[in-house]
Design an enzyme around this catalytic site. Sequence first.
Site, short mmCIF file in Angstrom:
data_model
loop_
_atom_site.label_atom_id
_atom_site.label_comp_id
_atom_site.label_asym_id
_atom_site.label_seq_id
_atom_site.Cartn_x
_atom_site.Cartn_y
_atom_site.Cartn_z
N HIS A 60 -22.57 -5.17 -0.73
CA HIS A 60 -23.63 -4.66 -1.80
C HIS A 60 -24.60 -4.06 -1.32
O HIS A 60 -25.87 -3.73 -2.01
CB HIS A 60 -24.10 -5.88 -2.57
CG HIS A 60 -23.05 -6.81 -3.21
ND1 HIS A 60 -22.93 -6.66 -4.66
CD2 HIS A 60 -22.24 -7.58 -2.87
CE1 HIS A 60 -22.02 -7.36 -4.98
NE2 HIS A 60 -21.64 -8.25 -4.05
N LYS A 67 -37.22 -4.84 -11.97
CA LYS A 67 -36.31 -5.31 -10.88
C LYS A 67 -36.88 -5.81 -9.73
O LYS A 67 -38.27 -5.99 -9.72
CB LYS A 67 -35.46 -3.95 -10.17
CG LYS A 67 -36.54 -2.64 -10.11
CD LYS A 67 -35.78 -1.43 -9.78
CE LYS A 67 -35.27 -0.94 -10.99
NZ LYS A 67 -34.04 0.06 -10.60
N ARG A 68 -36.51 -6.56 -8.48
CA ARG A 68 -37.09 -6.75 -7.42
C ARG A 68 -37.91 -5.66 -7.09
O ARG A 68 -37.34 -4.49 -6.93
CB ARG A 68 -35.92 -6.97 -6.34
CG ARG A 68 -35.07 -8.55 -6.77
CD ARG A 68 -36.16 -9.71 -6.89
NE ARG A 68 -36.87 -10.03 -5.44
CZ ARG A 68 -36.51 -11.03 -4.73
NH1 ARG A 68 -35.55 -12.12 -5.17
NH2 ARG A 68 -36.94 -11.39 -3.69
N LYS A 109 -36.84 0.74 -4.04
CA LYS A 109 -36.78 0.99 -5.57
C LYS A 109 -37.73 1.80 -5.89
O LYS A 109 -37.97 2.32 -6.94
CB LYS A 109 -36.75 -0.25 -5.99
CG LYS A 109 -35.36 -1.16 -5.59
CD LYS A 109 -35.20 -2.48 -6.34
CE LYS A 109 -34.12 -3.29 -5.78
NZ LYS A 109 -32.84 -3.30 -6.43
N THR A 111 -27.74 -2.70 -11.54
CA THR A 111 -27.19 -3.11 -13.11
C THR A 111 -28.28 -3.13 -14.03
O THR A 111 -27.73 -3.00 -15.29
CB THR A 111 -26.60 -4.47 -12.80
OG1 THR A 111 -27.41 -5.36 -12.09
CG2 THR A 111 -25.22 -4.51 -11.80
N LYS A 164 -28.04 -2.10 -18.37
CA LYS A 164 -28.45 -3.10 -19.66
C LYS A 164 -29.29 -2.04 -20.24
O LYS A 164 -29.38 -2.31 -21.50
CB LYS A 164 -28.95 -4.33 -18.85
CG LYS A 164 -27.97 -4.97 -18.09
CD LYS A 164 -28.93 -6.20 -17.13
CE LYS A 164 -28.06 -6.49 -16.33
NZ LYS A 164 -28.60 -7.43 -15.16
C1 F58 Z 1 -27.80 -5.79 -5.07
N1 F58 Z 1 -28.00 -6.62 -3.85
C2 F58 Z 1 -27.71 -4.48 -4.89
N2 F58 Z 1 -28.88 -8.60 -2.87
O1 F58 Z 1 -29.19 -4.15 -4.15
C3 F58 Z 1 -27.76 -3.60 -6.27
O2 F58 Z 1 -27.92 -2.33 -6.03
C4 F58 Z 1 -26.38 -4.03 -6.72
O3 F58 Z 1 -26.30 -3.43 -8.17
C5 F58 Z 1 -26.33 -5.56 -6.88
O4 F58 Z 1 -26.23 -6.17 -5.66
C6 F58 Z 1 -24.93 -5.95 -7.47
O5 F58 Z 1 -23.80 -5.15 -6.83
C7 F58 Z 1 -28.75 -7.77 -4.05
O6 F58 Z 1 -29.22 -8.21 -5.12
C8 F58 Z 1 -29.43 -9.70 -2.98
O7 F58 Z 1 -30.26 -10.23 -3.56
C9 F58 Z 1 -29.33 -10.42 -1.25
C10 F58 Z 1 -29.51 -11.97 -1.73
C11 F58 Z 1 -29.70 -12.29 -0.26
C12 F58 Z 1 -30.37 -11.80 0.72
C13 F58 Z 1 -30.10 -10.56 1.02
C14 F58 Z 1 -30.05 -9.75 -0.48
#
Ligand code: F58
Length: 837
Positions: A379, A570-571, A576, A678, A682
Amino acid sequence: MAKESNANNSKVKRASAPTIDVRSGMDVESLKQAITEHLFYQQGRNIVNTSLNDLYMAVSHTVHDRLLQHEHKTMNAVFDNNNVRLVSYMSAEFLMGPQLGVNLIDLNIMAEMEQAVQELGFSLNTIMAQEEEPGLGNGGLGRLAACYIDSMASQQIPAIGYGIRYEFGIFDQVIRDGWQVEITDKWLRNGNPWESARPELAVNVKFGGHTESYLDSNEYLRYRWKPDYMVTGIPYDTPIMGYKVPSCNFLRLWKSEAEESFDFSSFNQGDYYKAVEYKVKSENISKVLYPNDEMLGGKKLRLKQQYFFVSCSLQDMMNIHLRFDGKPQDFHKRWAIQLNDTHPSVAVAELMRILVDEYHVDWDVAWHTTCSTCSYTNHTLLPEALEKWPVGLFAYLIPRVLEIIFEINYRFLKEVSSRFPGDNGKLSRMSIIDESGEKFVRMANLACVGCCAINGVAELHTELLKQQILHDWVEMFPERFHNVTNGVTPRRFVVLSNPGLSNLIIESIGDKWPGKLDELRKLEPFADDAAFREKFRSVKLENKKILAALIKERTGVVVNPSSMFDVQVKRIHEYKRQHLSVLHIIALYLRIKQNPDIDIVPRTFIFGGKAAPGYFSAKLIIKLINSVGDVVNNDPDVKDRLKVVFFPDFNVTNAQLIYPAADLSEQISTAGKEASGTGNMKFSMNGALTIGTLDGANVEIREEVGNDNFFLFGLTAAQVEDAKRNGYNPHFIYDNNEELRNVISMINSGRFSNGDTNLFKPITDNLLWHDPFMLMADFSLYIACQDLVAETWKNTAEWNRMAILNVARMGKFSSDRSIQDYCEKIWKVKPFNIRKA
Ligand code: F58
């Protein structure tokens, strides 16, 4: 609590059910009776003295009863059939969001429940608002897991989601003096009606200690692990209903507890304190979700969490397999495991341990079984996010697993040297053990060695993965690589979140689309129909009014629902680029200050998102947004043409109110950094237009909706790389762009920080001297594109035409399509129709 209304209007025709069926009846009378009984027998309340939470519990238990029946039928049919392969979706995070609404939609009893609740004197919306969402995830990755288990059930793919039942999920965010403050998320405090504990299925997990070799009865050399202590995993199951189909899967989350026999030994020796300490240590494993975005390596408890839930899940899967007469070495015929990022990738070694040590399967056979079972989804391309664990920590916590990793690595590196003789660089890059300094176990390498399929989450991301961080692996195993573009569930993110739009679509093209999103294409001709566009506009306006009221309630800021809602939720992360949007806001503010009568499109900028508690720059960006908001929102020259809002505590519940109200979706990450995104999907599904870079799934969204219906700007991923290679100099850009200089000077002047010229210096200095995410390079392109957005907004008919085409062309981004891709390309699993079984 007083009754809310006594209205008794019969919206739903009473079904002709002659008898009330409290446990499974779907008619209004059965639902009413079930709610009343649950209220009394489970909550000890009756309808005249109930609290809202008791009522929520009773309604949810009523729905849960109905789900359980489907779950039992599904699982009985699946397990009775020895040829069915199940999916095990292993994820450290499942960001589920509230359950009541989606379950009513999936069971197709929303109207019946609304009426039942109303006849009891209450409103279903108020009851639904009572639910505390299970926030067992950080962001996109955790939410994706939740969309996928929804779609697997809807596509009738037999599947179990495996994860951790964190007692405390992602923190709640409050804003104090413009800063983020984190509050513990006590989601379980009022009870969770959706789960059932299954203590009879508990399993034990070993930790610490040492390993020994011995000769078994056949004189074979074997190894056993003598742990220091064991922890018990108790499974908690939540049914996951398919949309308007009889299939119901479940999510199995593990809670850690002390293994009783262990604390007795300490207790018997009189060390009561040690016994309690051990209990606390065991329970701590599933206590809290790590909120960090990156850099989790080195956190001992995090590795314990990963191994704990992986080992529990594999033992559980093996128990199921054996119970239905499977042989251990045929495990892969029963199960396809999907590893959601590297967090569960220790599964490769743990499955080997179970097969070799516990079932005495020959190593080579076990390796074939393991590789045929597991697949890995990546990811991220950010190098700092690739997990690695100190070898010493592994040796201390899970010594036998480390030995197995060494053996896997030894055999693998032999293969690499015979394929690429003399290529020592390749050997050291591909080794599971990083030996360049302190030794680490590289989890992505473990996953790549032990998985038959590896996938990225959008076309661009998969290509970059292949060119960059996994290049060696493509040379070694080209056949393992796939792309599966992410998707989101339209049940939660359109039907439930946006009933206005949903009903309008149903009126126009029927009601098949939530289960078959390509049907939305039938909406295309309506984009040219002025009457339809007007209805579409008025649905959006209603959604914006609802959000405006909530913004007022949560932040005190009054916003104008007819202004353009320009949204970035988003985060919070530098890649970003929330701060790029802030630079745009300040540029507009400056234009107003320079010419107060300027003709400017009224906009409301809405931000939302959590920053990792230890990520200082992200927290400072939140403070900057709030500080700019304080000035802009209160400056009489602005005359309410600009408003800036930071919506606190962005979570699934709030997201469901925000996406439907957006006009413009900000997807402005540095090209090559966002794996997919994602939220972008939405927003589009809910009729927002996107301003975005060629990054992640934006590329494919633009391809689908058409170039003319997407506001594109910025450097491409290749241009970003080129610029960096050629000595990118952000200060040069700053020197040559007057508007940019004025924006940065305004921040540095202390205008947004009560005269404090240092507060935001870490942000501006970083932009001027380093700018790793290329804001300076993209600034003028972004501003020009935003000016085009504003021009387009002035033509309401055109804007709405484009927005309708966005909705109509989003079929590809249903998570149902993603799941079909996984089934065909990776899992080789077919839908299982329980009615025909
Ligand atoms: C996200 N990763 C990607 N990681 O940033 C985003 O582009 C993608 O659409 C999504 O995954 C789904 O494929 C992400 O959300 C985390 O939250 C991790 C959680 C645990 C620690 C490292 C980051």
